[in-house]
Scaffold this motif. Sequence first.
Motif, PDB file in Angstrom:
ATOM      1  N   LYS A   9      29.581  77.143  18.848  1.00 56.83           N
ATOM      2  CA  LYS A   9      28.830  77.392  20.086  1.00 56.83           C
ATOM      3  C   LYS A   9      27.474  76.686  20.042  1.00 56.83           C
ATOM      4  N   GLU A  10      27.038  76.125  21.180  1.00 52.55           N
ATOM      5  CA  GLU A  10      25.715  75.531  21.309  1.00 52.55           C
ATOM      6  C   GLU A  10      24.672  76.638  21.316  1.00 52.55           C
ATOM      7  N   ILE A  11      23.487  76.339  20.781  1.00 49.90           N
ATOM      8  CA  ILE A  11      22.381  77.282  20.788  1.00 49.90           C
ATOM      9  C   ILE A  11      21.344  76.759  21.773  1.00 49.90           C
ATOM     10  N   ALA A  12      20.973  77.570  22.780  1.00 50.03           N
ATOM     11  CA  ALA A  12      20.053  77.127  23.828  1.00 50.03           C
ATOM     12  C   ALA A  12      18.908  78.128  23.984  1.00 50.03           C
ATOM     13  N   ASP A  13      17.713  77.575  24.236  1.00 46.23           N
ATOM     14  CA  ASP A  13      16.514  78.383  24.475  1.00 46.23           C
ATOM     15  C   ASP A  13      16.323  78.546  25.974  1.00 46.23           C
ATOM     16  N   LEU A  14      16.405  79.755  26.463  1.00 46.38           N
ATOM     17  CA  LEU A  14      16.258  80.043  27.884  1.00 46.38           C
ATOM     18  C   LEU A  14      14.843  79.726  28.368  1.00 46.38           C
ATOM     19  N   SER A  15      13.829  80.002  27.549  1.00 52.59           N
ATOM     20  CA  SER A  15      12.440  79.803  27.947  1.00 52.59           C
ATOM     21  C   SER A  15      12.091  78.325  28.134  1.00 52.59           C
ATOM     22  N   LYS A  16      12.550  77.475  27.211  1.00 51.87           N
ATOM     23  CA  LYS A  16      12.197  76.054  27.241  1.00 51.87           C
ATOM     24  C   LYS A  16      13.284  75.175  27.843  1.00 51.87           C
ATOM     25  N   GLY A  17      14.476  75.725  28.007  1.00 50.04           N
ATOM     26  CA  GLY A  17      15.587  74.923  28.511  1.00 50.04           C
ATOM     27  C   GLY A  17      16.046  73.871  27.521  1.00 50.04           C
ATOM     28  N   SER A  18      15.880  74.136  26.229  1.00 52.55           N
ATOM     29  CA  SER A  18      16.225  73.150  25.204  1.00 52.55           C
ATOM     30  C   SER A  18      17.456  73.577  24.406  1.00 52.55           C
ATOM     31  N   LEU A  19      18.184  72.578  23.904  1.00 50.40           N
ATOM     32  CA  LEU A  19      19.354  72.818  23.052  1.00 50.40           C
ATOM     33  C   LEU A  19      18.949  72.619  21.598  1.00 50.40           C
ATOM     34  N   HIS A  20      19.553  73.382  20.705  1.00 52.60           N
ATOM     35  CA  HIS A  20      19.206  73.337  19.291  1.00 52.60           C
ATOM     36  C   HIS A  20      20.435  73.161  18.414  1.00 52.60           C
ATOM     37  N   GLY A  21      21.410  72.418  18.883  1.00 51.00           N
ATOM     38  CA  GLY A  21      22.603  72.158  18.098  1.00 51.00           C
ATOM     39  C   GLY A  21      23.597  73.305  18.181  1.00 51.00           C
ATOM     40  N   LYS A  22      24.521  73.284  17.268  1.00 52.37           N
ATOM     41  CA  LYS A  22      25.563  74.312  17.210  1.00 52.37           C
ATOM     42  C   LYS A  22      25.220  75.306  16.115  1.00 52.37           C
ATOM     43  N   LEU A  23      25.852  76.450  16.168  1.00 55.40           N
ATOM     44  CA  LEU A  23      25.570  77.473  15.163  1.00 55.40           C
ATOM     45  C   LEU A  23      25.852  76.953  13.756  1.00 55.40           C
ATOM     46  N   TRP A  24      26.813  76.038  13.614  1.00 62.03           N
ATOM     47  CA  TRP A  24      27.083  75.459  12.290  1.00 62.03           C
ATOM     48  C   TRP A  24      25.857  74.746  11.745  1.00 62.03           C
ATOM     49  N   ASP A  25      24.956  74.258  12.641  1.00 62.95           N
ATOM     50  CA  ASP A  25      23.747  73.549  12.217  1.00 62.95           C
ATOM     51  C   ASP A  25      22.644  74.511  11.773  1.00 62.95           C
ATOM     52  N   ALA A  26      22.802  75.778  12.064  1.00 58.73           N
ATOM     53  CA  ALA A  26      21.783  76.785  11.770  1.00 58.73           C
ATOM     54  C   ALA A  26      22.042  77.437  10.414  1.00 58.73           C
ATOM     55  N   GLU A  27      21.009  78.103   9.922  1.00 55.53           N
ATOM     56  CA  GLU A  27      21.145  78.926   8.731  1.00 55.53           C
ATOM     57  C   GLU A  27      20.857  80.367   9.133  1.00 55.53           C
ATOM     58  N   MET A  28      21.519  81.305   8.498  1.00 58.64           N
ATOM     59  CA  MET A  28      21.304  82.717   8.790  1.00 58.64           C
ATOM     60  C   MET A  28      20.558  83.364   7.634  1.00 58.64           C
ATOM     61  N   LEU A  29      19.586  84.180   7.996  1.00 63.78           N
ATOM     62  CA  LEU A  29      18.843  84.944   6.995  1.00 63.78           C
ATOM     63  C   LEU A  29      19.301  86.399   7.081  1.00 63.78           C
ATOM     64  N   PHE A  30      19.756  86.934   5.960  1.00 66.64           N
ATOM     65  CA  PHE A  30      20.313  88.283   5.887  1.00 66.64           C
ATOM     66  C   PHE A  30      19.380  89.212   5.118  1.00 66.64           C
ATOM     67  N   ASP A  31      19.466  90.489   5.428  1.00 66.92           N
ATOM     68  CA  ASP A  31      18.850  91.516   4.605  1.00 66.92           C
ATOM     69  C   ASP A  31      19.772  91.678   3.402  1.00 66.92           C
ATOM     70  N   GLU A  32      19.255  91.447   2.219  1.00 66.05           N
ATOM     71  CA  GLU A  32      20.101  91.465   1.013  1.00 66.05           C
ATOM     72  C   GLU A  32      20.695  92.836   0.714  1.00 66.05           C
ATOM     73  N   ARG A  33      20.019  93.884   1.112  1.00 76.60           N
ATOM     74  CA  ARG A  33      20.536  95.232   0.838  1.00 76.60           C
ATOM     75  C   ARG A  33      21.639  95.631   1.799  1.00 76.60           C
ATOM     76  N   THR A  34      21.445  95.335   3.096  1.00 73.95           N
ATOM     77  CA  THR A  34      22.374  95.836   4.106  1.00 73.95           C
ATOM     78  C   THR A  34      23.383  94.800   4.593  1.00 73.95           C
ATOM     79  N   GLY A  35      23.053  93.509   4.421  1.00 74.22           N
ATOM     80  CA  GLY A  35      23.929  92.451   4.927  1.00 74.22           C
ATOM     81  C   GLY A  35      23.744  92.167   6.407  1.00 74.22           C
ATOM     82  N   VAL A  36      22.761  92.822   7.034  1.00 73.72           N
ATOM     83  CA  VAL A  36      22.494  92.633   8.458  1.00 73.72           C
ATOM     84  C   VAL A  36      21.779  91.295   8.679  1.00 73.72           C
ATOM     85  N   ILE A  37      22.196  90.560   9.708  1.00 69.06           N
ATOM     86  CA  ILE A  37      21.535  89.296  10.046  1.00 69.06           C
ATOM     87  C   ILE A  37      20.148  89.611  10.587  1.00 69.06           C
ATOM     88  N   GLN A  38      19.109  89.016   9.979  1.00 70.47           N
ATOM     89  CA  GLN A  38      17.738  89.225  10.443  1.00 70.47           C
ATOM     90  C   GLN A  38      17.310  88.133  11.414  1.00 70.47           C
TER      91      GLN A  38
END
Length: 75
Positions: A9-38
Amino acid sequence: MRLSEIGDKEIADLSKGSLHGKLWDAEMLFDERTGVIQSLLVPDFQGADRHMRGDLQLPWSSILIVGEDIIIFRS
Protein backbone atom coordinates in the motif's frame (compact mmCIF):
# COMPACT_ATOMS: atom_id res chain seq x y z
CA MET A 1 -4.78 -7.84 8.70
CA ARG A 2 -1.35 -9.32 8.01
CA LEU A 3 1.78 -7.37 7.06
CA SER A 4 1.89 -9.23 3.75
CA GLU A 5 -1.55 -7.79 2.97
CA ILE A 6 -0.63 -4.15 3.65
CA GLY A 7 3.01 -3.99 2.54
CA ASP A 8 2.21 -2.94 -1.03
CA LYS A 9 0.00 0.00 0.00
CA GLU A 10 1.12 3.58 -0.74
CA ILE A 11 1.65 5.85 2.27
CA ALA A 12 0.18 9.36 1.84
CA ASP A 13 0.15 12.47 4.05
CA LEU A 14 -3.29 14.08 4.09
CA SER A 15 -1.95 17.40 5.44
CA LYS A 16 0.75 17.93 2.78
CA GLY A 17 -0.71 15.87 -0.05
CA SER A 18 2.59 14.01 -0.39
CA LEU A 19 3.39 10.34 -1.06
CA HIS A 20 6.02 8.51 0.98
CA GLY A 21 6.47 5.24 -0.88
CA LYS A 22 4.98 1.90 0.02
CA LEU A 23 4.79 0.32 3.44
CA TRP A 24 7.61 -2.03 2.36
CA ASP A 25 9.82 1.11 2.21
CA ALA A 26 9.01 1.98 5.83
CA GLU A 27 10.36 0.64 9.09
CA MET A 28 8.16 -0.14 12.08
CA LEU A 29 9.11 0.67 15.64
CA PHE A 30 7.62 -1.72 18.21
CA ASP A 31 7.29 -1.69 21.97
CA GLU A 32 9.65 -4.52 22.90
CA ARG A 33 7.55 -5.65 25.86
CA THR A 34 4.11 -5.70 24.24
CA GLY A 35 4.85 -6.02 20.51
CA VAL A 36 2.52 -3.08 19.79
CA ILE A 37 3.48 -0.88 16.82
CA GLN A 38 4.46 2.55 18.15
CA SER A 39 5.39 4.35 14.95
CA LEU A 40 6.51 4.07 11.34
CA LEU A 41 9.65 5.54 9.79
CA VAL A 42 8.73 6.49 6.24
CA PRO A 43 10.89 8.06 3.52
CA ASP A 44 10.66 11.87 3.40
CA PHE A 45 11.72 13.40 0.08
CA GLN A 46 10.21 16.84 0.79
CA GLY A 47 13.48 18.57 1.73
CA ALA A 48 15.50 20.96 -0.46
CA ASP A 49 17.49 18.10 -2.03
CA ARG A 50 14.84 15.60 -3.11
CA HIS A 51 17.52 13.00 -3.87
CA MET A 52 18.65 12.78 -0.24
CA ARG A 53 16.47 10.55 1.85
CA GLY A 54 15.46 11.47 5.34
CA ASP A 55 12.94 9.66 7.47
CA LEU A 56 9.71 10.97 8.91
CA GLN A 57 8.61 9.29 12.14
CA LEU A 58 4.83 8.80 12.29
CA PRO A 59 3.13 7.81 15.51
CA TRP A 60 0.79 4.90 14.81
CA SER A 61 -2.03 7.11 16.12
CA SER A 62 -1.52 9.54 13.19
CA ILE A 63 -2.77 6.91 10.71
CA LEU A 64 -6.31 7.83 9.74
CA ILE A 65 -7.25 5.23 7.11
CA VAL A 66 -5.89 1.91 5.92
CA GLY A 67 -7.68 1.59 2.60
CA GLU A 68 -7.58 -0.95 -0.19
CA ASP A 69 -4.57 0.65 -1.94
CA ILE A 70 -3.37 3.40 0.39
CA ILE A 71 -2.53 4.25 4.00
CA ILE A 72 -3.43 7.85 4.87
CA PHE A 73 -1.89 9.70 7.82
CA ARG A 74 -1.95 13.30 9.06
CA SER A 75 1.42 14.86 9.88
